[in-house]
Design a protein around this motif. Structure first.
Motif, short mmCIF file in Angstrom:
data_model
loop_
_atom_site.label_atom_id
_atom_site.label_comp_id
_atom_site.label_asym_id
_atom_site.label_seq_id
_atom_site.Cartn_x
_atom_site.Cartn_y
_atom_site.Cartn_z
N THR A 2 -0.79 -1.41 -39.34
CA THR A 2 0.30 -0.44 -39.44
C THR A 2 1.52 -1.03 -38.75
N ALA A 3 2.67 -0.91 -39.38
CA ALA A 3 3.89 -1.48 -38.81
C ALA A 3 5.07 -0.57 -39.12
N THR A 4 6.13 -0.75 -38.37
CA THR A 4 7.37 -0.01 -38.60
C THR A 4 8.53 -0.80 -38.03
N ASP A 16 6.28 7.60 -30.74
CA ASP A 16 6.23 8.23 -32.07
C ASP A 16 5.42 7.36 -33.03
N PHE A 17 5.65 6.06 -32.98
CA PHE A 17 4.90 5.12 -33.81
C PHE A 17 3.41 5.16 -33.45
N MET A 18 3.12 5.17 -32.16
CA MET A 18 1.72 5.22 -31.73
C MET A 18 1.05 6.51 -32.19
N ASP A 19 1.78 7.62 -32.20
CA ASP A 19 1.23 8.87 -32.72
C ASP A 19 0.86 8.73 -34.19
N GLU A 20 1.70 8.02 -34.96
CA GLU A 20 1.41 7.77 -36.38
C GLU A 20 0.15 6.91 -36.53
N ASN A 38 9.51 -3.45 -21.50
CA ASN A 38 9.41 -2.31 -20.60
C ASN A 38 9.02 -1.02 -21.33
N THR A 39 9.44 -0.89 -22.58
CA THR A 39 9.10 0.27 -23.39
C THR A 39 7.59 0.44 -23.52
N HIS A 40 6.85 -0.65 -23.52
CA HIS A 40 5.41 -0.61 -23.70
C HIS A 40 4.66 -0.28 -22.41
N LYS A 41 5.35 -0.29 -21.31
CA LYS A 41 4.72 -0.07 -20.00
C LYS A 41 4.89 1.39 -19.57
N LYS A 42 4.16 1.77 -18.57
CA LYS A 42 4.26 3.10 -17.94
C LYS A 42 4.05 4.24 -18.95
N ASN A 43 3.05 4.10 -19.77
CA ASN A 43 2.70 5.14 -20.74
C ASN A 43 1.35 5.77 -20.39
N ASP A 44 1.08 5.89 -19.11
CA ASP A 44 -0.21 6.40 -18.65
C ASP A 44 -0.50 7.81 -19.15
N TRP A 46 0.52 9.25 -21.90
CA TRP A 46 0.18 9.18 -23.33
C TRP A 46 -1.24 8.63 -23.50
N LEU A 47 -1.56 7.58 -22.74
CA LEU A 47 -2.90 6.99 -22.85
C LEU A 47 -3.99 7.96 -22.40
N GLN A 48 -3.72 8.77 -21.39
CA GLN A 48 -4.71 9.76 -20.96
C GLN A 48 -4.94 10.80 -22.05
N ALA A 49 -3.91 11.12 -22.80
CA ALA A 49 -4.04 12.09 -23.90
C ALA A 49 -4.72 11.48 -25.12
N HIS A 50 -4.83 10.15 -25.16
CA HIS A 50 -5.44 9.44 -26.29
C HIS A 50 -6.49 8.46 -25.74
N PRO A 51 -7.65 8.97 -25.34
CA PRO A 51 -8.65 8.12 -24.67
C PRO A 51 -9.27 7.05 -25.56
N HIS A 52 -9.08 7.12 -26.87
CA HIS A 52 -9.63 6.10 -27.78
C HIS A 52 -8.68 4.92 -27.97
N VAL A 53 -7.54 4.94 -27.27
CA VAL A 53 -6.55 3.88 -27.42
C VAL A 53 -6.49 3.06 -26.13
N SER A 54 -6.49 1.74 -26.28
CA SER A 54 -6.33 0.83 -25.13
C SER A 54 -5.18 -0.11 -25.43
N PHE A 55 -4.32 -0.31 -24.45
CA PHE A 55 -3.23 -1.27 -24.56
C PHE A 55 -3.64 -2.56 -23.86
N HIS A 56 -3.38 -3.68 -24.50
CA HIS A 56 -3.63 -5.00 -23.94
C HIS A 56 -2.31 -5.77 -23.99
N PHE A 57 -1.93 -6.36 -22.88
CA PHE A 57 -0.63 -7.03 -22.79
C PHE A 57 -0.79 -8.55 -22.78
#
Length: 79
Positions: A2-4, A16-20, A38-44, A46-57
């Motif tokens: 998926t891309a945008t 918004d993209f991650m919600d999609e 920086n936009t990709h950081k400090k989204n704790d 959102w991640l807590q609300a979506h436990p099936h999603v993991s971010f890897h940097f």
């Protein structure tokens, strides 16, 4: 995959993209590879609300784009 594309690169557009993405793949474990923007950081929250999603940097010292460029260079050099 998926891309945008967005005119702006703010946290709100990213989430918004991650919600999609989450809506497109319900009940699946998702691993998202991100650069260190920086936009990709400090989204704790959102991640807590979506436990099936993991971010890897990617490592800070190695841009993912540089790695893609190296990969294409190797492919181009192959006979």
């Amino acid at each position: 995959m998926t891309a945008t594309h967005s005119q702006r690169r703010r946290r709100v557009e990213f989430l918004d993209f991650m919600d999609e993405v989450v809506a497109a793949y319900p009940d699946q474990e998702l691993h998202v590879v991100l650069d260190n923007l920086n936009t990709h950081k400090k989204n704790d929250d959102w991640l807590q609300a979506h436990p099936h999603v993991s971010f890897h940097f990617t490592p800070t010292s190695a841009s993912w784009l540089n790695q893609v460029e190296v990969w294409f260079s190797i492919l181009q050099a192959s006979p």
